[in-house]
Write a protein that holds these residues in place. Structure first.
Motif, PDB file in Angstrom:
ATOM      1  N   VAL A 193       0.809  -1.046   0.073  1.00  0.00           N
ATOM      2  CA  VAL A 193       0.063   0.136  -0.250  1.00  0.00           C
ATOM      3  C   VAL A 193       0.886   1.301   0.006  1.00  0.00           C
ATOM      4  CG1 VAL A 193      -1.637   1.289   1.262  1.00  0.00           C
ATOM      5  CG2 VAL A 193      -2.128  -1.288   0.962  1.00  0.00           C
ATOM      6  N   TYR A 194       1.978   0.974   0.738  1.00  0.00           N
ATOM      7  CA  TYR A 194       2.897   2.186   0.327  1.00  0.00           C
ATOM      8  C   TYR A 194       3.544   2.424  -0.801  1.00  0.00           C
ATOM      9  CZ  TYR A 194       2.981   3.572   5.599  1.00  0.00           C
ATOM     10  OH  TYR A 194       2.619   3.911   6.808  1.00  0.00           O
ATOM     11  N   ARG A 195       3.667   1.347  -1.623  1.00  0.00           N
ATOM     12  CA  ARG A 195       4.301   1.476  -2.768  1.00  0.00           C
ATOM     13  C   ARG A 195       3.084   1.953  -3.763  1.00  0.00           C
ATOM     14  NH1 ARG A 195       6.710  -3.807  -1.054  1.00  0.00           N
ATOM     15  NH2 ARG A 195       9.094  -3.433  -1.204  1.00  0.00           N
ATOM     16  N   PHE A 196       1.914   1.472  -3.583  1.00  0.00           N
ATOM     17  CA  PHE A 196       0.998   1.685  -4.671  1.00  0.00           C
ATOM     18  C   PHE A 196      -0.112   2.455  -4.250  1.00  0.00           C
ATOM     19  CE2 PHE A 196       2.188  -2.938  -5.270  1.00  0.00           C
ATOM     20  CZ  PHE A 196       3.427  -2.681  -6.031  1.00  0.00           C
ATOM     21  N   GLY A 197      -0.218   3.041  -3.176  1.00  0.00           N
ATOM     22  CA  GLY A 197      -1.204   3.579  -2.379  1.00  0.00           C
ATOM     23  C   GLY A 197      -1.685   5.159  -2.893  1.00  0.00           C
ATOM     24  N   TRP A 198      -0.767   5.564  -3.963  1.00  0.00           N
ATOM     25  CA  TRP A 198      -1.033   6.814  -4.347  1.00  0.00           C
ATOM     26  C   TRP A 198      -2.595   6.669  -5.183  1.00  0.00           C
ATOM     27  CZ3 TRP A 198      -1.477   6.343  -9.641  1.00  0.00           C
ATOM     28  CH2 TRP A 198      -0.698   5.506 -10.550  1.00  0.00           C
ATOM     29  N   LEU A 199      -2.722   5.471  -5.652  1.00  0.00           N
ATOM     30  CA  LEU A 199      -3.893   5.268  -6.525  1.00  0.00           C
ATOM     31  C   LEU A 199      -5.227   5.670  -5.724  1.00  0.00           C
ATOM     32  CD1 LEU A 199      -3.339   1.893  -8.096  1.00  0.00           C
ATOM     33  CD2 LEU A 199      -4.036   3.913  -9.257  1.00  0.00           C
ATOM     34  N   ASN A 379       8.584   6.434  -2.755  1.00  0.00           N
ATOM     35  CA  ASN A 379       6.678   6.335  -2.462  1.00  0.00           C
ATOM     36  C   ASN A 379       6.399   7.478  -1.865  1.00  0.00           C
ATOM     37  OD1 ASN A 379       7.108   3.595  -3.195  1.00  0.00           O
ATOM     38  ND2 ASN A 379       7.264   2.938  -1.075  1.00  0.00           N
ATOM     39  N   ARG A 380       7.194   8.286  -0.853  1.00  0.00           N
ATOM     40  CA  ARG A 380       6.670   9.406  -0.155  1.00  0.00           C
ATOM     41  C   ARG A 380       6.487  10.666  -1.405  1.00  0.00           C
ATOM     42  NH1 ARG A 380       9.795  10.114   4.393  1.00  0.00           N
ATOM     43  NH2 ARG A 380       8.503   8.752   5.410  1.00  0.00           N
ATOM     44  N   ARG A 381       7.512  10.664  -2.468  1.00  0.00           N
ATOM     45  CA  ARG A 381       7.551  11.648  -3.272  1.00  0.00           C
ATOM     46  C   ARG A 381       6.274  11.656  -4.502  1.00  0.00           C
ATOM     47  NH1 ARG A 381      13.267  10.746  -3.321  1.00  0.00           N
ATOM     48  NH2 ARG A 381      13.002   9.343  -5.302  1.00  0.00           N
ATOM     49  N   ASN A 382       6.010  10.126  -4.601  1.00  0.00           N
ATOM     50  CA  ASN A 382       5.017   9.941  -5.497  1.00  0.00           C
ATOM     51  C   ASN A 382       3.632  10.284  -4.924  1.00  0.00           C
ATOM     52  OD1 ASN A 382       6.518   8.873  -7.775  1.00  0.00           O
ATOM     53  ND2 ASN A 382       6.204   6.701  -7.046  1.00  0.00           N
ATOM     54  N   ASN A 384       2.966  12.302  -2.303  1.00  0.00           N
ATOM     55  CA  ASN A 384       2.816  13.963  -2.459  1.00  0.00           C
ATOM     56  C   ASN A 384       2.603  14.614  -3.731  1.00  0.00           C
ATOM     57  OD1 ASN A 384       3.478  13.717   0.305  1.00  0.00           O
ATOM     58  ND2 ASN A 384       5.441  14.219   0.244  1.00  0.00           N
ATOM     59  N   LYS A 385       3.109  14.009  -4.656  1.00  0.00           N
ATOM     60  CA  LYS A 385       2.710  14.548  -6.060  1.00  0.00           C
ATOM     61  C   LYS A 385       1.379  14.451  -6.390  1.00  0.00           C
ATOM     62  CE  LYS A 385       7.065  14.160  -9.251  1.00  0.00           C
ATOM     63  NZ  LYS A 385       7.370  13.458 -10.106  1.00  0.00           N
ATOM     64  N   VAL A 386       0.820  13.182  -6.092  1.00  0.00           N
ATOM     65  CA  VAL A 386      -0.526  12.836  -6.328  1.00  0.00           C
ATOM     66  C   VAL A 386      -1.696  13.689  -5.513  1.00  0.00           C
ATOM     67  CG1 VAL A 386      -2.187  10.953  -6.336  1.00  0.00           C
ATOM     68  CG2 VAL A 386       0.074  10.519  -7.364  1.00  0.00           C
ATOM     69  N   VAL A 387      -1.293  13.949  -4.426  1.00  0.00           N
ATOM     70  CA  VAL A 387      -2.286  14.691  -3.552  1.00  0.00           C
ATOM     71  C   VAL A 387      -2.236  16.100  -3.693  1.00  0.00           C
ATOM     72  CG1 VAL A 387      -2.182  13.051  -1.440  1.00  0.00           C
ATOM     73  CG2 VAL A 387      -0.702  14.902  -1.642  1.00  0.00           C
ATOM     74  N   LEU A 388      -0.994  16.656  -4.368  1.00  0.00           N
ATOM     75  CA  LEU A 388      -1.226  18.018  -4.770  1.00  0.00           C
ATOM     76  C   LEU A 388      -1.471  18.408  -6.126  1.00  0.00           C
ATOM     77  CD1 LEU A 388       1.919  19.377  -2.644  1.00  0.00           C
ATOM     78  CD2 LEU A 388      -0.557  19.571  -2.090  1.00  0.00           C
ATOM     79  N   GLU A 389      -0.874  17.545  -7.179  1.00  0.00           N
ATOM     80  CA  GLU A 389      -1.216  17.697  -8.692  1.00  0.00           C
ATOM     81  C   GLU A 389      -1.564  16.392  -9.355  1.00  0.00           C
ATOM     82  OE1 GLU A 389       2.397  19.490  -9.882  1.00  0.00           O
ATOM     83  OE2 GLU A 389       3.625  17.910  -8.943  1.00  0.00           O
ATOM     84  N   GLY A 390      -2.272  15.466  -8.658  1.00  0.00           N
ATOM     85  CA  GLY A 390      -2.371  14.177  -9.271  1.00  0.00           C
ATOM     86  C   GLY A 390      -3.338  14.274 -10.688  1.00  0.00           C
ATOM     87  N   ARG A 391      -3.880  15.270 -11.105  1.00  0.00           N
ATOM     88  CA  ARG A 391      -4.654  15.287 -12.370  1.00  0.00           C
ATOM     89  C   ARG A 391      -3.903  15.895 -13.233  1.00  0.00           C
ATOM     90  NH1 ARG A 391      -8.546  18.327 -11.252  1.00  0.00           N
ATOM     91  NH2 ARG A 391      -8.426  18.646  -9.072  1.00  0.00           N
ATOM     92  N   PRO A 393      -1.886  17.262 -16.585  1.00  0.00           N
ATOM     93  CA  PRO A 393      -1.676  16.239 -17.515  1.00  0.00           C
ATOM     94  C   PRO A 393      -0.209  15.772 -17.681  1.00  0.00           C
ATOM     95  CG  PRO A 393      -2.944  18.003 -18.053  1.00  0.00           C
ATOM     96  CD  PRO A 393      -2.625  18.375 -16.716  1.00  0.00           C
ATOM     97  N   GLY A 394       0.242  14.571 -17.829  1.00  0.00           N
ATOM     98  CA  GLY A 394       1.451  14.226 -18.229  1.00  0.00           C
ATOM     99  C   GLY A 394       2.192  14.142 -16.942  1.00  0.00           C
ATOM    100  N   LEU A 395       1.532  14.220 -15.691  1.00  0.00           N
ATOM    101  CA  LEU A 395       2.339  13.798 -14.503  1.00  0.00           C
ATOM    102  C   LEU A 395       3.089  12.765 -14.467  1.00  0.00           C
ATOM    103  CD1 LEU A 395       2.744  14.978 -11.621  1.00  0.00           C
ATOM    104  CD2 LEU A 395       1.095  13.560 -10.863  1.00  0.00           C
ATOM    105  N   GLU A 396       4.549  12.820 -13.930  1.00  0.00           N
ATOM    106  CA  GLU A 396       5.234  11.537 -13.793  1.00  0.00           C
ATOM    107  C   GLU A 396       5.723  11.135 -12.403  1.00  0.00           C
ATOM    108  OE1 GLU A 396       8.675  12.567 -16.264  1.00  0.00           O
ATOM    109  OE2 GLU A 396       7.901  11.806 -18.009  1.00  0.00           O
ATOM    110  N   LEU A 397       5.433   9.799 -12.644  1.00  0.00           N
ATOM    111  CA  LEU A 397       5.791   9.021 -11.296  1.00  0.00           C
ATOM    112  C   LEU A 397       6.991   8.182 -11.322  1.00  0.00           C
ATOM    113  CD1 LEU A 397       2.128   8.145 -10.194  1.00  0.00           C
ATOM    114  CD2 LEU A 397       3.355  10.234  -9.342  1.00  0.00           C
ATOM    115  N   GLU A 398       7.535   7.789 -10.214  1.00  0.00           N
ATOM    116  CA  GLU A 398       8.757   7.092 -10.251  1.00  0.00           C
ATOM    117  C   GLU A 398       8.499   5.677  -9.827  1.00  0.00           C
ATOM    118  OE1 GLU A 398      12.224   9.308  -8.103  1.00  0.00           O
ATOM    119  OE2 GLU A 398      10.270  10.395  -7.505  1.00  0.00           O
ATOM    120  N   VAL A 399       9.103   4.572 -10.601  1.00  0.00           N
ATOM    121  CA  VAL A 399       9.079   3.121 -10.226  1.00  0.00           C
ATOM    122  C   VAL A 399      10.403   2.908  -9.745  1.00  0.00           C
ATOM    123  CG1 VAL A 399       8.618   1.124 -11.092  1.00  0.00           C
ATOM    124  CG2 VAL A 399       7.453   3.149 -12.208  1.00  0.00           C
TER     125      VAL A 399
END
Length: 527
Positions: A193-199, A379-382, A384-391, A393-399
């Motif tokens: 959930v920490y890995r994929f929980g930004w969903l 995981n924390r960076r991903n 935080n990115k999603v809660v502030l700018e998840g929608r 366009p073209g937002l990139e996340l790290e794997v």
């Protein structure tokens, strides 16, 4: 089949066997929904918890959280989504019929807040345990301020049935004890959930905007835009509730709570509870004979740990949560990152529950290595990115491993695996509903305008209105709807009787105290 760690695909294939499939049936869920009592014009209610609703200390279904004005509705554990929502609806309906003119605020972020001392702390009577609960909240008030504490969410409790664990233990248990296997697998779920929980905030975040009164006097660095007279928003935010503005705690940023094993989790949690914090020591514990907080440690008690997901075990009376976990292992997990859904009268709907089932079973069945420091930071960076700018366009996340993908591409990759899990659930118990819930959320991955946060923002922007009239219109609508809704599981007599019983239970607890409050605290923390 050898009892080694299988891949996700191999596990799904193994569970598809007709003899094994029925063991998945019976997922157990419980919901805790928070909501602020407000006046008809949107101010925080200053009245006490209504006596007719029973004792907040001992009522099975209706209680308070941080404030007298912050209600919490708790369902029993159920293996039926239909029953779960019927129970939640009946709790809401009974409450609405006994609030008079007051209503329930339908959004996660509060509105029209005044000074912190105008947010009344929850009261639980004169017993030692009741006084401790209020004092804990007094400590939160002094440590972080009261505004953060009256943000509302929906907590989703999840566990797999005993039949599932017996079957999986035979399949992959490698000879260890069953409860150790269960705890180990639940910790693997939590790591995933920490890995994929930004969903979860992407799909179910519903707080892209907030009332300006929430930030009065607070510093922040966020580039807010304005709507109406006093509403602030970020154009691509999903859940300001889960951002640094909301339900987080910077004082805990340095905590290293291990999820590698149950022993390490419990010992690192105990260490935090026992570690002196200079910034909290400045508040004082007992000043001029009056308590200000339970202690001056990093955490007063376990509940102060702000985490999007927690391992849980039902505690006995007077038992610390960490003791319950250490003694009897993990019983269920609590997901805390779901915003209140403003488009549901009870804050969550069936499609969300079905998707959470699918998501959490996917996290459980997906192999889950220990988290490294670098992966925790990623995981924390991903998140935080999603809660502030998840929608965006073209937002990139790290794997982890060096790959970078757009949120849409990464989401579609994960949804490919989630589809197989949804099909597994439909095969055993879903009759197609899990596949439908999966398809609805996949559509939101592909089109951000379908997310809850986009729908909220679109409604605000369409009429250039503040969050207050938007929330009040929903609040009034749900107030009328739920007041008039016929009981589906419990009739009002159940709540009438539980209210009376809960007051009697509180009185019994108060009469049974044989030691003073100081000694009670000393004994509690001396466990």
């Amino acid at each position: 089949m050898t009892k080694t760690t299988l891949t996700l695909a191999e596990r799904i294939q193994a569970w598809q066997a007709p003899a094994r499939l029925p063991a998945i049936k019976g997922i157990r869920r419980g919901i805790e929904r928070e909501s602020l009592r407000i006046t008809p014009d949107g101010h925080l209610a200053q009245t006490g918890h209504p006596k007719v609703l029973g004792s907040a200390l001992t009522h099975a279904n209706i209680t308070t959280d941080f404030s007298e004005s912050l209600m919490e509705f708790i369902t029993p554990v159920s293996d039926s989504v239909e029953i779960l929502l019927a129970q939640l609806g009946d709790i809401h309906g009974y409450t609405m019929r006994h609030l008079g003119e007051e209503q329930l605020w339908p959004l996660s972020m509060p509105c029209l807040l005044k000074e912190d001392d105008r947010i009344p702390l929850a009261q639980y009577g004169s017993s030692n345990v009741g006084r401790m609960k209020t004092l804990y909240r007094q400590g939160l008030h002094h440590r972080y301020g009261s505004r953060m504490q009256v943000i509302s969410g929906v907590h989703f409790n999840f566990s797999m049935p005993d039949s599932f664990w017996s079957e999986w233990h035979q399949l992959e248990g490698n000879g260890g004890c069953l409860q150790g296997f269960v705890s180990d697998k639940y910790l693997g779920l939590i790591r995933n959930v920490y890995r994929f929980g930004w969903l979860i905030p992407y799909l179910f975040g519903a707080s892209p905007a907030l009332c300006g009164s929430f930030l009065a006097g607070r510093e922040h660095q966020l580039p807010f835009e304005r709507l109406g007279k006093g509403t602030l928003y970020l154009p691509y935010a999903t859940s300001l509730r889960l951002s640094d503005l909301g339900y987080t705690n910077s004082a805990q940023a340095g905590l290293n709570i291990s999820l590698d094993s149950l022993d390490e989790y419990v010992s690192s949690l105990r260490r935090a509870i026992g570690t002196h914090a200079a910034e909290f020591a400045r508040i004082g514990v007992k000043v001029d004979g009056e308590y200000r907080q339970l202690n001056d440690n990093v955490l007063q008690i376990e509940n102060e740990l702000y985490a999007p997901i927690r391992p849980k075990r039902t505690a006995e009376s007077g038992e610390k949560p960490s003791e319950a976990l250490a003694t009897r292992g993990i019983e269920y997990i609590e997901v805390r990152s779901v915003d209140v859904n403003p488009f549901s009268a009870v804050g969550i709907d069936a499609d969300q529950i079905l998707f959470l089932d699918t998501f959490l079973l996917w996290c459980l069945l997906t192999p889950s290595a220990p988290l490294t420091e670098d992966e925790i930071a990623l995981n924390r960076r991903n998140f935080n990115k999603v809660v502030l700018e998840g929608r965006k366009p073209g937002l990139e996340l790290e794997v982890f491993g060096g790959e970078t993908l757009t949120l849409k591409a990464l989401g579609e990759r994960y949804f490919g695996e989630l589809k197989d899990v949804a099909a597994l659930l439909d095969a055993c118990c879903g009759r197609g509903c899990y596949g439908q819930a999966h398809a609805a959320q996949l559509a939101a991955i592909q089109d951000p305008s379908l997310t809850l946060s986009a729908r909220v923002l679109n409604e605000l922007k369409a009429s250039d209105q503040d969050i207050l009239p938007f929330g009040l219109a929903l609040s009034k609508h749900y107030h009328q709807q739920l007041q008039q809704s016929p009981p589906r599981y419990w009739d009002d007599s159940y709540f009438d009787e539980e209210g009376v019983r809960s007051h009697a239970r509180q009185r019994k607890i108060e009469l049974s105290d044989t030691i003073g409050f100081d000694e009670f605290l000393q004994n509690y923390f001396g466990q």
